[in-house]
Design a protein around this motif. Structure first.
Motif, PDB file in Angstrom:
ATOM      1  N   ALA A   1       0.830  -1.210   0.000  1.00 20.50           N
ATOM      2  CA  ALA A   1       0.000   0.000   0.000  1.00 20.50           C
ATOM      3  C   ALA A   1       0.862   1.257   0.000  1.00 20.50           C
ATOM      4  CB  ALA A   1      -0.922  -0.009   1.215  1.00 20.50           C
ATOM      5  N   GLU A   2       1.954   1.260   0.759  1.00 19.95           N
ATOM      6  CA  GLU A   2       2.834   2.427   0.812  1.00 19.95           C
ATOM      7  C   GLU A   2       3.559   2.630  -0.520  1.00 19.95           C
ATOM      8  OE1 GLU A   2       3.190   4.811   3.144  1.00 19.95           O
ATOM      9  OE2 GLU A   2       1.545   3.823   4.180  1.00 19.95           O
ATOM     10  N   LEU A   3       3.969   1.537  -1.164  1.00 21.81           N
ATOM     11  CA  LEU A   3       4.664   1.652  -2.453  1.00 21.81           C
ATOM     12  C   LEU A   3       3.759   2.231  -3.532  1.00 21.81           C
ATOM     13  CD1 LEU A   3       6.787  -1.627  -2.588  1.00 21.81           C
ATOM     14  CD2 LEU A   3       7.625   0.716  -2.423  1.00 21.81           C
ATOM     15  N   LYS A   4       2.456   1.985  -3.420  1.00 21.69           N
ATOM     16  CA  LYS A   4       1.519   2.542  -4.397  1.00 21.69           C
ATOM     17  C   LYS A   4       1.357   4.048  -4.242  1.00 21.69           C
ATOM     18  CE  LYS A   4      -1.002  -1.743  -5.023  1.00 21.69           C
ATOM     19  NZ  LYS A   4      -2.228  -2.488  -4.754  1.00 21.69           N
ATOM     20  N   LYS A   5       1.709   4.594  -3.072  1.00 16.15           N
ATOM     21  CA  LYS A   5       1.597   6.033  -2.811  1.00 16.15           C
ATOM     22  C   LYS A   5       2.774   6.822  -3.378  1.00 16.15           C
ATOM     23  CE  LYS A   5      -0.846   5.435   1.580  1.00 16.15           C
ATOM     24  NZ  LYS A   5      -0.749   5.712   3.028  1.00 16.15           N
ATOM     25  N   ILE A   6       3.836   6.138  -3.723  1.00 12.31           N
ATOM     26  CA  ILE A   6       5.063   6.800  -4.183  1.00 12.31           C
ATOM     27  C   ILE A   6       4.852   7.383  -5.574  1.00 12.31           C
ATOM     28  CG2 ILE A   6       7.479   6.438  -4.848  1.00 12.31           C
ATOM     29  CD1 ILE A   6       7.594   4.246  -2.737  1.00 12.31           C
ATOM     30  N   THR A   7       5.334   8.600  -5.768  1.00  6.04           N
ATOM     31  CA  THR A   7       5.356   9.212  -7.097  1.00  6.04           C
ATOM     32  C   THR A   7       6.741   8.957  -7.678  1.00  6.04           C
ATOM     33  OG1 THR A   7       3.854  10.944  -6.361  1.00  6.04           O
ATOM     34  CG2 THR A   7       5.066  11.342  -8.390  1.00  6.04           C
ATOM     35  N   TRP A   8       6.823   8.049  -8.618  1.00  2.46           N
ATOM     36  CA  TRP A   8       8.109   7.681  -9.195  1.00  2.46           C
ATOM     37  C   TRP A   8       8.507   8.714 -10.240  1.00  2.46           C
ATOM     38  CZ3 TRP A   8      10.614   4.037  -6.695  1.00  2.46           C
ATOM     39  CH2 TRP A   8       9.889   3.117  -5.947  1.00  2.46           C
ATOM     40  N   PRO A   9       9.799   9.040 -10.353  1.00  2.00           N
ATOM     41  CA  PRO A   9      10.246  10.010 -11.366  1.00  2.00           C
ATOM     42  C   PRO A   9      10.107   9.439 -12.776  1.00  2.00           C
ATOM     43  CG  PRO A   9      12.122   9.071 -10.200  1.00  2.00           C
ATOM     44  CD  PRO A   9      10.898   8.561  -9.518  1.00  2.00           C
ATOM     45  N   THR A  10       9.915  10.348 -13.723  1.00  2.00           N
ATOM     46  CA  THR A  10       9.843   9.928 -15.119  1.00  2.00           C
ATOM     47  C   THR A  10      11.249   9.611 -15.620  1.00  2.00           C
ATOM     48  OG1 THR A  10      10.117  12.181 -15.936  1.00  2.00           O
ATOM     49  CG2 THR A  10       7.857  11.442 -15.521  1.00  2.00           C
ATOM     50  N   ASP A  11      11.332   9.028 -16.810  1.00  2.00           N
ATOM     51  CA  ASP A  11      12.651   8.717 -17.382  1.00  2.00           C
ATOM     52  C   ASP A  11      13.469   9.990 -17.562  1.00  2.00           C
ATOM     53  OD1 ASP A  11      12.178   6.017 -17.455  1.00  2.00           O
ATOM     54  OD2 ASP A  11      11.566   5.982 -19.560  1.00  2.00           O
ATOM     55  N   LYS A  12      12.815  11.050 -18.031  1.00  2.00           N
ATOM     56  CA  LYS A  12      13.522  12.315 -18.257  1.00  2.00           C
ATOM     57  C   LYS A  12      14.060  12.872 -16.937  1.00  2.00           C
ATOM     58  CE  LYS A  12      12.890  16.839 -20.370  1.00  2.00           C
ATOM     59  NZ  LYS A  12      11.955  17.752 -21.016  1.00  2.00           N
ATOM     60  N   GLU A  13      13.252  12.835 -15.887  1.00  2.00           N
ATOM     61  CA  GLU A  13      13.702  13.314 -14.580  1.00  2.00           C
ATOM     62  C   GLU A  13      14.855  12.466 -14.055  1.00  2.00           C
ATOM     63  OE1 GLU A  13       9.635  15.130 -12.591  1.00  2.00           O
ATOM     64  OE2 GLU A  13       9.965  12.954 -12.531  1.00  2.00           O
ATOM     65  N   MET A  14      14.745  11.156 -14.229  1.00  2.00           N
ATOM     66  CA  MET A  14      15.794  10.260 -13.728  1.00  2.00           C
ATOM     67  C   MET A  14      17.121  10.503 -14.440  1.00  2.00           C
ATOM     68  SD  MET A  14      16.564   8.108 -11.468  1.00  2.00           S
ATOM     69  CE  MET A  14      15.010   7.608 -10.815  1.00  2.00           C
ATOM     70  N   LYS A  15      17.062  10.730 -15.748  1.00  2.00           N
ATOM     71  CA  LYS A  15      18.290  11.029 -16.487  1.00  2.00           C
ATOM     72  C   LYS A  15      18.885  12.349 -16.018  1.00  2.00           C
ATOM     73  CE  LYS A  15      17.013   8.394 -20.572  1.00  2.00           C
ATOM     74  NZ  LYS A  15      16.538   8.437 -21.958  1.00  2.00           N
ATOM     75  N   SER A  16      18.040  13.326 -15.752  1.00  2.00           N
ATOM     76  CA  SER A  16      18.508  14.621 -15.265  1.00  2.00           C
ATOM     77  C   SER A  16      19.164  14.484 -13.889  1.00  2.00           C
ATOM     78  CB  SER A  16      17.338  15.601 -15.188  1.00  2.00           C
ATOM     79  OG  SER A  16      17.722  16.791 -14.559  1.00  2.00           O
TER      80      SER A  16
END
Length: 59
Positions: A13-28
């Protein structure tokens, strides 16, 4: 056993609340970290070089 099951349900349930970064954000973010590490490497290399030269002059 039910406590273990409850724990993993809570984790899921907690992992579903996470806002994961996009590919572009992760590369940045990755580029920023690599640049920062490179700058720190250069800085500490320069400090080490200066300190070793001072020690050589004194010794």
């Amino acid at each position: 056993m039910s406590q273990v099951k409850g724990f993993f349900k809570g984790v899921s349930a907690e992992l579903k609340k996470i806002t994961w970064p996009t590919d572009k954000e992760m590369k940045s973010y990755t580029a920023q970290v690599l640049i920062f590490v490179a700058l720190l490497t250069i800085f500490f290399f320069a400090v080490d070089l200066v300190i070793s030269q001072v020690i050589n002059l004194l010794g």
